[in-house]
Design a protein around this motif. Structure first.
Motif, PDB file in Angstrom:
ATOM      1  N   PRO A  14      -7.974  -7.757   9.059  1.00  0.00           N
ATOM      2  CA  PRO A  14      -6.769  -6.935   9.254  1.00  0.00           C
ATOM      3  C   PRO A  14      -5.490  -7.783   9.213  1.00  0.00           C
ATOM      4  O   PRO A  14      -4.452  -7.311   8.724  1.00  0.00           O
ATOM      5  CB  PRO A  14      -6.982  -6.320  10.640  1.00  0.00           C
ATOM      6  N   ALA A  15      -5.561  -9.025   9.699  1.00  0.00           N
ATOM      7  CA  ALA A  15      -4.383  -9.902   9.691  1.00  0.00           C
ATOM      8  C   ALA A  15      -3.905 -10.188   8.266  1.00  0.00           C
ATOM      9  O   ALA A  15      -2.694 -10.347   8.025  1.00  0.00           O
ATOM     10  CB  ALA A  15      -4.692 -11.207  10.417  1.00  0.00           C
ATOM     11  N   ASP A  16      -4.855 -10.241   7.314  1.00  0.00           N
ATOM     12  CA  ASP A  16      -4.481 -10.509   5.917  1.00  0.00           C
ATOM     13  C   ASP A  16      -3.592  -9.410   5.344  1.00  0.00           C
ATOM     14  O   ASP A  16      -2.794  -9.647   4.433  1.00  0.00           O
ATOM     15  CB  ASP A  16      -5.735 -10.636   5.036  1.00  0.00           C
ATOM     16  N   VAL A  17      -3.764  -8.194   5.856  1.00  0.00           N
ATOM     17  CA  VAL A  17      -3.005  -7.050   5.333  1.00  0.00           C
ATOM     18  C   VAL A  17      -1.503  -7.276   5.525  1.00  0.00           C
ATOM     19  O   VAL A  17      -0.690  -6.925   4.672  1.00  0.00           O
ATOM     20  CB  VAL A  17      -3.469  -5.736   6.013  1.00  0.00           C
ATOM     21  N   ALA A  18      -1.143  -7.893   6.641  1.00  0.00           N
ATOM     22  CA  ALA A  18       0.278  -8.118   6.959  1.00  0.00           C
ATOM     23  C   ALA A  18       0.952  -9.070   5.975  1.00  0.00           C
ATOM     24  O   ALA A  18       2.168  -9.020   5.791  1.00  0.00           O
ATOM     25  CB  ALA A  18       0.412  -8.655   8.382  1.00  0.00           C
TER      26      ALA A  18
ATOM     27  N   ILE B 235      -9.934  -2.817   8.729  1.00  0.00           N
ATOM     28  CA  ILE B 235      -9.056  -3.286   7.639  1.00  0.00           C
ATOM     29  C   ILE B 235      -8.448  -2.093   6.900  1.00  0.00           C
ATOM     30  O   ILE B 235      -7.257  -2.098   6.569  1.00  0.00           O
ATOM     31  CB  ILE B 235      -9.831  -4.208   6.666  1.00  0.00           C
ATOM     32  N   VAL B 236      -9.246  -1.060   6.670  1.00  0.00           N
ATOM     33  CA  VAL B 236      -8.748   0.154   6.006  1.00  0.00           C
ATOM     34  C   VAL B 236      -7.640   0.791   6.848  1.00  0.00           C
ATOM     35  O   VAL B 236      -6.608   1.230   6.319  1.00  0.00           O
ATOM     36  CB  VAL B 236      -9.893   1.152   5.749  1.00  0.00           C
ATOM     37  N   ALA B 237      -7.827   0.813   8.163  1.00  0.00           N
ATOM     38  CA  ALA B 237      -6.799   1.375   9.058  1.00  0.00           C
ATOM     39  C   ALA B 237      -5.494   0.586   8.946  1.00  0.00           C
ATOM     40  O   ALA B 237      -4.401   1.171   8.904  1.00  0.00           O
ATOM     41  CB  ALA B 237      -7.299   1.372  10.499  1.00  0.00           C
ATOM     42  N   ALA B 238      -5.626  -0.762   8.855  1.00  0.00           N
ATOM     43  CA  ALA B 238      -4.432  -1.608   8.703  1.00  0.00           C
ATOM     44  C   ALA B 238      -3.748  -1.347   7.361  1.00  0.00           C
ATOM     45  O   ALA B 238      -2.511  -1.291   7.277  1.00  0.00           O
ATOM     46  CB  ALA B 238      -4.817  -3.081   8.824  1.00  0.00           C
ATOM     47  N   LEU B 239      -4.535  -1.157   6.299  1.00  0.00           N
ATOM     48  CA  LEU B 239      -3.974  -0.862   4.970  1.00  0.00           C
ATOM     49  C   LEU B 239      -3.243   0.485   4.984  1.00  0.00           C
ATOM     50  O   LEU B 239      -2.132   0.608   4.466  1.00  0.00           O
ATOM     51  CB  LEU B 239      -5.085  -0.846   3.914  1.00  0.00           C
ATOM     52  N   ASN B 240      -3.878   1.499   5.581  1.00  0.00           N
ATOM     53  CA  ASN B 240      -3.258   2.829   5.629  1.00  0.00           C
ATOM     54  C   ASN B 240      -1.975   2.823   6.449  1.00  0.00           C
ATOM     55  O   ASN B 240      -1.016   3.534   6.127  1.00  0.00           O
ATOM     56  CB  ASN B 240      -4.250   3.849   6.192  1.00  0.00           C
ATOM     57  N   ALA B 241      -1.961   2.001   7.511  1.00  0.00           N
ATOM     58  CA  ALA B 241      -0.771   1.932   8.361  1.00  0.00           C
ATOM     59  C   ALA B 241       0.395   1.280   7.620  1.00  0.00           C
ATOM     60  O   ALA B 241       1.542   1.730   7.731  1.00  0.00           O
ATOM     61  CB  ALA B 241      -1.086   1.152   9.635  1.00  0.00           C
ATOM     62  N   ARG B 242       0.098   0.236   6.844  1.00  0.00           N
ATOM     63  CA  ARG B 242       1.185  -0.474   6.161  1.00  0.00           C
ATOM     64  C   ARG B 242       1.548   0.179   4.827  1.00  0.00           C
ATOM     65  O   ARG B 242       2.713   0.152   4.402  1.00  0.00           O
ATOM     66  CB  ARG B 242       0.771  -1.942   5.925  1.00  0.00           C
ATOM     67  N   PHE B 243       0.533   0.739   4.157  1.00  0.00           N
ATOM     68  CA  PHE B 243       0.767   1.358   2.836  1.00  0.00           C
ATOM     69  C   PHE B 243       0.237   2.801   2.871  1.00  0.00           C
ATOM     70  O   PHE B 243      -0.875   3.076   2.402  1.00  0.00           O
ATOM     71  CB  PHE B 243       0.046   0.567   1.738  1.00  0.00           C
ATOM     72  N   PRO B 244       1.021   3.730   3.422  1.00  0.00           N
ATOM     73  CA  PRO B 244       0.530   5.111   3.612  1.00  0.00           C
ATOM     74  C   PRO B 244       0.084   5.795   2.322  1.00  0.00           C
ATOM     75  O   PRO B 244      -0.741   6.713   2.370  1.00  0.00           O
ATOM     76  CB  PRO B 244       1.736   5.831   4.228  1.00  0.00           C
ATOM     77  N   ARG B 245       0.580   5.340   1.178  1.00  0.00           N
ATOM     78  CA  ARG B 245       0.228   6.003  -0.090  1.00  0.00           C
ATOM     79  C   ARG B 245      -0.964   5.337  -0.787  1.00  0.00           C
ATOM     80  O   ARG B 245      -1.335   5.740  -1.899  1.00  0.00           O
ATOM     81  CB  ARG B 245       1.443   6.004  -1.021  1.00  0.00           C
TER      82      ARG B 245
END
Length: 315
Positions: free
Chosen positions: A148-152, A178-188
């Motif tokens: 998840p940290a990589d997503v940032a 990780i998917v939750a982190a991706l959806n939070a940062r990139f909603p689309r």
């Protein structure tokens, strides 16, 4: 002898993709005779690889180690597009043993790329499957994240034009984070039409979650370079098993570490054959008064056809 209850997790061991890949090597040897070359270990299991080597398979890491006049097989993990392209350029006879569920992810990545989306791949750096999947698209079109940290720290070309795919052998729970982190940062961001983590990985992890809280120790039979086997050890620890360990065979069991146990769970990664599970159970029967119980959480009846070139009459 002290009493011991062994719970065998089910499903465990070979999945349909592994079964198919091994069959491909055996049928290629039958059709074209030895030697047949295999680029990378066909599956991550030393016992399986050694058995195929004894039958005439030669395992290499790169295509240029193969002679032009012998067949070459690509492993179940999949290969970058450049590998079959190089084989065709050299006019080599090749058979692709990529698991169809890995191929599904490859097709998905290409479809998203065709729609102008940049890919984010959730996977383990350096794993053959990750290398193969990222190699389906041009350099820079697939961004890899492992945590998840990589997503940032991701720097996509356009945050509005992203899709994600995953390695098929990941921890279901880790991937969800990780998917939750991706959806939070990139909603689309666009997700897979159907889960990329394969049925076999999911089923084996669910079986471990069911059995781990019941036992003093968990042994996962699998190879140290097997992603899905290592994930089973982690899942066992998180599910409450105090001692969760990976062993390739009975000879690797640390008997002192499990001295005094009264209950044990055994499972196996998707590339470990049942004979190795039987070997481990027999090793415990030599030391304990063993009662075996099966804990089944799912039934599997998946089967994949081998490539057409091998289904035709043998030469």
């Amino acid at each position: 002898m002290p009493p011991l209850t062994i719970y065998l997790a089910a499903p465990r061991g070979f999945c349909a993709g592994v079964d198919r890949a091994i069959k491909i090597v055996e049928m290629a040897l039958e059709k074209w005779g030895a030697p047949v070359y295999v680029r990378h270990e066909i599956v991550h299991n030393k016992y399986v690889v050694d058995g195929l080597r004894d039958k005439g398979a030669i395992f290499v890491e790169e295509l240029d180690e193969c002679p032009l006049d012998r067949p070459v097989i690509f492993s179940a993990h999949g290969v970058p597009k450049s590998v079959p392209a190089a084989a065709e350029a050299r006019q080599m006879l090749y058979v692709d043993a990529t698991c169809p569920l890995v191929s599904k992810v490859h097709i998905e990545a290409e479809r998203h790329h065709g729609n102008g989306l940049q890919m984010v791949m959730i996977g383990h750096a350096g794993h053959p499957e990750t290398i193969g999947t990222m190699g389906q698209l041009p350099d820079g079109e697939v961004l890899l994240v492992e945590t998840p940290a990589d997503v940032a720290t991701l720097s996509p070309r356009d945050p509005e034009q992203l899709a994600y795919i995953t390695q098929t052998t990941l921890s279901v729970d880790d991937t969800a984070e990780i998917v939750a982190a991706l959806n939070a940062r990139f909603p689309r961001i666009v997700g897979p039409h159907k889960e990329d983590i394969c049925y076999a990985t999911t089923n084996r992890q669910e079986a471990v979650k069911a059995v781990a809280p019941m036992v003093d120790a968990l042994l996962v039979i699998g190879a140290p370079n097997s992603s899905n086997s290592k994930r089973l050890v982690e899942v066992g620890s998180r599910a409450g098993c105090a001692y969760s360990q990976l062993v390739q065979r009975a000879a690797e069991i640390d008997w002192r570490a499990i001295d005094g146990i009264s209950s044990l769970a055994i499972t196996a990664g998707a590339s470990a054959p049942e004979i190795l599970i039987e070997e481990v159970v027999d090793a415990f029967k030599a030391r304990y008064d063993v009662t075996v119980q099966i804990i089944e959480t799912a039934q599997e009846n998946v089967e994949f056809k081998v490539p057409r070139v091998l289904r035709s009459a043998t030469a």
